[in-house]
Design an enzyme around this catalytic site. Sequence first.
Site, mmCIF file in Angstrom:
data_model
loop_
_atom_site.group_PDB
_atom_site.id
_atom_site.type_symbol
_atom_site.label_atom_id
_atom_site.label_comp_id
_atom_site.label_asym_id
_atom_site.label_seq_id
_atom_site.Cartn_x
_atom_site.Cartn_y
_atom_site.Cartn_z
ATOM 1 N N SER A 1 61.929 33.402 92.978
ATOM 2 C CA SER A 1 60.516 33.220 93.341
ATOM 3 C C SER A 1 59.587 33.856 92.306
ATOM 4 O O SER A 1 58.522 33.305 91.990
ATOM 5 C CB SER A 1 60.248 33.789 94.734
ATOM 6 O OG SER A 1 60.591 35.151 94.791
ATOM 7 N N GLU B 1 72.165 33.421 84.023
ATOM 8 C CA GLU B 1 71.142 34.426 83.685
ATOM 9 C C GLU B 1 71.705 35.437 82.697
ATOM 10 O O GLU B 1 71.036 35.829 81.727
ATOM 11 C CB GLU B 1 70.683 35.144 84.960
ATOM 12 C CG GLU B 1 69.893 34.243 85.897
ATOM 13 C CD GLU B 1 69.577 34.871 87.241
ATOM 14 O OE1 GLU B 1 68.664 34.368 87.909
ATOM 15 O OE2 GLU B 1 70.233 35.843 87.644
ATOM 16 N N LYS C 1 61.445 46.515 94.347
ATOM 17 C CA LYS C 1 62.736 46.344 93.670
ATOM 18 C C LYS C 1 63.196 47.591 92.913
ATOM 19 O O LYS C 1 64.359 47.688 92.534
ATOM 20 C CB LYS C 1 62.665 45.167 92.675
ATOM 21 C CG LYS C 1 62.165 43.842 93.271
ATOM 22 C CD LYS C 1 63.177 43.229 94.204
ATOM 23 C CE LYS C 1 62.783 41.889 94.794
ATOM 24 N NZ LYS C 1 62.766 40.778 93.905
HETATM 25 C C1 5RP Z 1 68.540 34.827 90.940
HETATM 26 C C2 5RP Z 1 68.085 36.195 90.610
HETATM 27 C C3 5RP Z 1 66.657 36.526 90.868
HETATM 28 O O1 5RP Z 1 66.085 37.006 89.709
HETATM 29 C C4 5RP Z 1 66.600 37.585 91.921
HETATM 30 O O2 5RP Z 1 67.309 37.131 93.062
HETATM 31 C C5 5RP Z 1 65.152 37.921 92.302
HETATM 32 O O3 5RP Z 1 64.591 36.842 92.965
HETATM 33 P P1 5RP Z 1 63.109 36.876 93.514
HETATM 34 O O4 5RP Z 1 62.209 36.880 92.334
HETATM 35 O O5 5RP Z 1 63.011 35.611 94.340
HETATM 36 O O6 5RP Z 1 62.957 38.115 94.374
HETATM 37 O O7 5RP Z 1 68.805 37.024 90.108
HETATM 38 O O8 5RP Z 1 69.908 34.672 90.735
#
Ligand code: 5RP
Length: 220
Positions: free
Chosen positions: A30, A103, A121
């Site tokens: 997101s 990633e 986070k």
């Molecule tokens: C996807 C990821 C995303 O970067 C992680 O889950 C964070 O997601 P969001 O920005 O929706 O909180 O690693 O594999």
Amino acid sequence: MTQDEMKLAVAQAALKYVVKDTIIGVGTGSTANFFIDALATMKNDIKGAVASSIATADRLEAHGIKVFDLNEVAAISVYIDGADESDDGLNLIKGGGGALTREKIVAAVADQFVCIADESKLVSVMGNFPLPVEVIPMAANYVMRQITHKIGGAPSIRENFMTDNGNLIIDIAGLKITHAKAMETELNSIVGVVTNGLFAQRHANVLLLGTPNGVKVVSA
Ligand code: 5RP
């Protein structure tokens, strides 16, 4: 300020790290989606992007941003992506969206990794968020037994989910990750593991953290 407003603020702040006339790497999730939408405002300033998932490639293309296959490019100037958790050394847990392997590959190629996240986070010890591990399907039960034996925590297979690479995700709950590099290596040494969601060997260089008082810049 809502969590989405903080995500939008860091996504816009990340535009400053985009290197003009280069190919950049773009993450998944997101927060990355807010970044892709912001990137559209300067799409003519870059050559294009390498995407870390099919969903990200689709969103980039919908904005008219050229998407390159990684094998077509010699270098990526900067990789911009979110995270599920970060410690203050900018070691990350990623893979909440299941895109961790691609990633990690794009991040490995990039000269710089800029992580964008809201303040929820940043944690002192990672592990509250279950650590994702991508596995070859036939090895899933073996890998879970090995995790229980060698790493600890409570592994479980993510239900009704298949990665872009056709694999499964095991999420490990209940870890306290104090030695992220060592755990990353140990998990990756289990046969059947494709990779795990610890980004410690290639951690972020910069964390743009959304707070109610604005965007905070944290460097490793
Ligand atoms: C996807 C990821 C995303 O970067 C992680 O889950 C964070 O997601 P969001 O920005 O929706 O909180 O690693 O594999």
